[in-house]
Design a protein around this motif. Structure first.
Motif, PDB file in Angstrom:
ATOM      1  N   ALA A 176       0.824  -1.214   0.000  1.00  0.00           N
ATOM      2  CA  ALA A 176       0.000   0.000   0.000  1.00  0.00           C
ATOM      3  C   ALA A 176       0.856   1.261   0.000  1.00  0.00           C
ATOM      4  CB  ALA A 176      -0.929  -0.004   1.207  1.00  0.00           C
ATOM      5  N   ASP A 179       1.471   2.893  -3.355  1.00  0.00           N
ATOM      6  CA  ASP A 179       0.333   3.357  -4.154  1.00  0.00           C
ATOM      7  C   ASP A 179      -0.472   4.381  -3.355  1.00  0.00           C
ATOM      8  OD1 ASP A 179      -1.759   3.720  -5.909  1.00  0.00           O
ATOM      9  OD2 ASP A 179      -2.677   1.746  -5.551  1.00  0.00           O
ATOM     10  N   ARG A 181      -2.103   6.908  -4.183  1.00  0.00           N
ATOM     11  CA  ARG A 181      -3.351   7.391  -4.786  1.00  0.00           C
ATOM     12  C   ARG A 181      -4.551   6.624  -4.230  1.00  0.00           C
ATOM     13  NH1 ARG A 181      -4.639  10.172  -9.385  1.00  0.00           N
ATOM     14  NH2 ARG A 181      -2.447  10.157 -10.025  1.00  0.00           N
ATOM     15  N   ASN A 182      -4.404   5.313  -4.105  1.00  0.00           N
ATOM     16  CA  ASN A 182      -5.516   4.474  -3.657  1.00  0.00           C
ATOM     17  C   ASN A 182      -5.450   4.087  -2.185  1.00  0.00           C
ATOM     18  OD1 ASN A 182      -6.857   4.144  -6.277  1.00  0.00           O
ATOM     19  ND2 ASN A 182      -4.997   3.026  -6.850  1.00  0.00           N
ATOM     20  N   ASN A 183      -4.310   4.343  -1.559  1.00  0.00           N
ATOM     21  CA  ASN A 183      -4.109   3.948  -0.172  1.00  0.00           C
ATOM     22  C   ASN A 183      -3.632   5.118   0.670  1.00  0.00           C
ATOM     23  OD1 ASN A 183      -4.369   0.865  -0.570  1.00  0.00           O
ATOM     24  ND2 ASN A 183      -2.777   1.431  -2.041  1.00  0.00           N
ATOM     25  N   GLU A 243     -13.255   6.540  -0.246  1.00  0.00           N
ATOM     26  CA  GLU A 243     -13.035   5.534  -1.288  1.00  0.00           C
ATOM     27  C   GLU A 243     -11.664   4.865  -1.183  1.00  0.00           C
ATOM     28  OE1 GLU A 243     -16.155   8.119  -2.037  1.00  0.00           O
ATOM     29  OE2 GLU A 243     -14.048   8.736  -1.986  1.00  0.00           O
ATOM     30  N   GLN A 244     -10.762   5.446  -0.432  1.00  0.00           N
ATOM     31  CA  GLN A 244      -9.411   4.899  -0.320  1.00  0.00           C
ATOM     32  C   GLN A 244      -9.331   3.808   0.748  1.00  0.00           C
ATOM     33  OE1 GLN A 244      -7.762   8.927   0.312  1.00  0.00           O
ATOM     34  NE2 GLN A 244      -6.322   8.483  -1.342  1.00  0.00           N
ATOM     35  N   HIS A 245      -8.290   2.971   0.631  1.00  0.00           N
ATOM     36  CA  HIS A 245      -7.971   2.002   1.680  1.00  0.00           C
ATOM     37  C   HIS A 245      -7.125   2.753   2.715  1.00  0.00           C
ATOM     38  CE1 HIS A 245      -9.326  -1.003  -1.178  1.00  0.00           C
ATOM     39  NE2 HIS A 245      -8.423  -0.577  -2.050  1.00  0.00           N
ATOM     40  N   ASP A 271     -13.382   1.221   4.723  1.00  0.00           N
ATOM     41  CA  ASP A 271     -12.186   0.373   4.627  1.00  0.00           C
ATOM     42  C   ASP A 271     -11.049   0.978   5.460  1.00  0.00           C
ATOM     43  OD1 ASP A 271     -10.272  -1.453   3.987  1.00  0.00           O
ATOM     44  OD2 ASP A 271     -10.298  -1.097   1.834  1.00  0.00           O
TER      45      ASP A 271
END
Length: 547
Positions: A176, A179, A181-183, A243-245, A271
């Protein structure tokens, strides 16, 4: 009794039951419970109170009826479920009861206990944190005692299913971290720890791409939790979305429970996981995983990195995606420059500070590729000229930008050569010559970076102006003004001062963590240096005002 009277009595009984239920819920908001509610339910057999403070604090004073749980006596390390279950039962924990946990207030221990109970399967709806803790309890004039609370009846709670999705192990956390952007790697420690001012492990600093959000930021002055709206505002400011982890962590997995509780139980983010190993496990890994002190160290490049990734070998193999801009005047550039550097004197950036479209027309034909990383060279590290070029490229939407903070003297001292050869920019390849292709530079402006009117934008938090030169400009500004001379943030060799020192300077000057920061000066290059340093330190909302 006729049917009508019986129906009436049933309706009255239902109403009384509803009133009683509503009364019982008054003072409970999600998984937070008020001191007034606990006062009314202090002797309720269906309520179990756990004091998560250290045993020494518990022995001095605690809420009457509270059972002591001291994490420092048991340790935060995980144990077999059977042993955990036995411990929980020894405290009287039984399914169906409301478990109210507290500490001194505004602290990290009650939320860590809640995480443990939640992880081992206790129903989330029955896990409650006393808002404000013992501090709020005493503020309201409620009684405390020194009497140890005996556990009269052994609890019957059994661990049947562990909520594995509540925590994260190192392999997932490591993946994670690459990344962002997503985490989100949400760090719950203080800035002194994050920026390397405190040393608890073998290395100082923080895990790469960690976002600093200290536990103190979640609490009001009276040690109650901030509202869900206020917490969400902080997260939005830091670009953290549902929306992210989201992975919460700290030094050893205890403080991380505060953001875990706030995001998962107060905001309902779907999440959210806690990393029990946290920094301690990260620095203990045999791979010697990286540790940062600046939040964005990749904004600075060093000689060895540039010599390879911007040099002949990487370009020969087609793996170089680096544009090098030398901002010195033509005369200095022609006396010797880094190979493959493109000479765009700072005057070109200054002349087009209010006309970025014209600047974009200059960059493409001379070989600056918007999709590459652009490394800016001044020959003297981070200077006003280099910072101004950085700022203007930010305005134009350059994909990635950095500054070489080494001097030309260091470049030569490390055994690398400067050249007087002209860097060839040509659409046609020539034999035995590595040329740079001209490009069409787009005009994708980031309009909120460079301002000519400070009122043209509005951040989530109040605007704070940072006067960046030797003196505060005479022109008045509508907002709080702090003075941070840009030279105070740099070493004499053009490198930035250590992150911990920069943090201390900014804090002493009164630069807040939550603000729309606007750097300004009579010389825009001076403001640009402070802009660059604030970016290096991870401040999310920074602008430069041209006056």
């Amino acid at each position: 009794m006729n049917t009508y009277k019986m129906t009436a009595r049933i309706l009255v009984a239902i109403c009384l039951l509803l009133v009683k239920t509503l009364s019982a819920q008054e003072g409970i908001k999600g998984n937070l419970v008020s001191v007034s509610w606990l006062e009314k339910n202090l002797k309720n057999a269906n309520v179990l109170i756990l004091d998560a403070s250290p045993a020494q604090v518990y022995s001095m004073k605690h809420i009457p009826g509270a059972v002591s749980y001291d994490i420092y006596s048991y340790g935060a390390k995980e144990m077999p479920a059977a042993e955990i279950e036995k411990r929980y039962q020894s405290w009287g924990i039984t399914s169906g009861k409301k478990i109210v946990m507290y500490d001194q207030g505004g602290s990290i221990l009650a939320t860590r206990l809640l995480f443990s109970l939640y992880y081992y399967g206790f129903p989330a709806n029955d896990l409650l944190i006393l808002d404000g803790g013992l501090s709020k309890w005493q503020e309201m004039g409620l009684p405390v005692t020194k009497e140890i609370t005996p556990v009269m009846n052994k609890g019957s709670f059994t661990i049947t299913k562990i909520k594995e999705d509540a925590k994260v192990e190192l392999p997932e956390f490591l993946t994670a971290s690459g990344d962002p952007r997503n985490n989100v790697l949400l760090e719950a420690l203080d800035p002194d720890w994050h920026f390397g001012g405190l040393s608890f492990f073998s290395r100082i600093g923080h895990i790469p791409n960690a976002i600093l959000l200290p536990t103190d930021d979640f609490f009001n002055p009276d040690k109650t939790f901030k509202s869900a709206e206020e917490i969400k505002k902080m997260l939005t400011y830091l670009s953290i979305t549902p929306e992210q982890h989201i992975y919460t962590h700290c030094g050893g997995g205890i403080a991380a429970s505060v953001p875990f509780f706030a995001l998962k139980f107060l905001l309902g983010y779907p999440d959210v996981k806690l990393f029990p190993g946290s920094q301690l496990e990260w620095v203990s890994d045999q791979r010697e995983l990286p540790f940062w002190t600046y939040d964005a160290p990749f904004l600075i490049r060093e000689t060895q990195w540039l010599q390879f990734w911007g040099g002949q070998r990487a370009r020969m193999y087609g793996i170089s995606h680096v544009s090098i801009i030398d901002v010195r005047p033509d005369v200095e550039f022609n006396q010797g420059h880094v190979p493959f550097a493109l000479n765009i004197p700072v005057a070109v950036f200054k002349d087009n500070i209010t006309n970025p479209g014209k600047l974009a027309e200059v960059l493409g034909p001379v070989g600056v590729n918007v999709s590459h990383e652009t490394v800016i060279i001044s020959g003297k590290g981070i200077t006003k000229d280099a910072a101004l070029a950085f700022l203007m490229l930010e305005k134009l939407g350059q994909n990635k930008i950095s500054i070489l903070d080494d001097t030309h003297e260091k470049w030569v001292g490390l055994g690398f050569k400067l050249t007087k050869d002209t860097t060839i920019v040509s659409a046609q390849k020539k034999p035995n010559i590595l040329s740079i292709l001209p490009t069409s530079y787009p005009k994708d402006f980031r309009r909120d970076v460079l301002l000519t009117d400070s009122k043209s934008t509005k951040g989530l938090y109040p605007r704070v102006f940072i006067a960046s030169g030797r003196n505060v400009p005479a022109k008045a500004q509508d907002g709080k003004i702090v003075h941070v001379q840009y030279t105070d943030l740099l070493n004499s060799d053009g490198t930035p001062k250590a992150a911990k020192d920069i943090w201390n300077i900014l804090s002493a000057a009164g630069v807040p963590r939550y603000a729309e920061l606007v750097c300004y000066s009579d010389d825009p290059g001076e403001a640009a240096v402070n802009y660059f340093i604030l970016k290096l330190m991870g401040f999310p909302d920074i602008k430069v005002l041209v006056i």
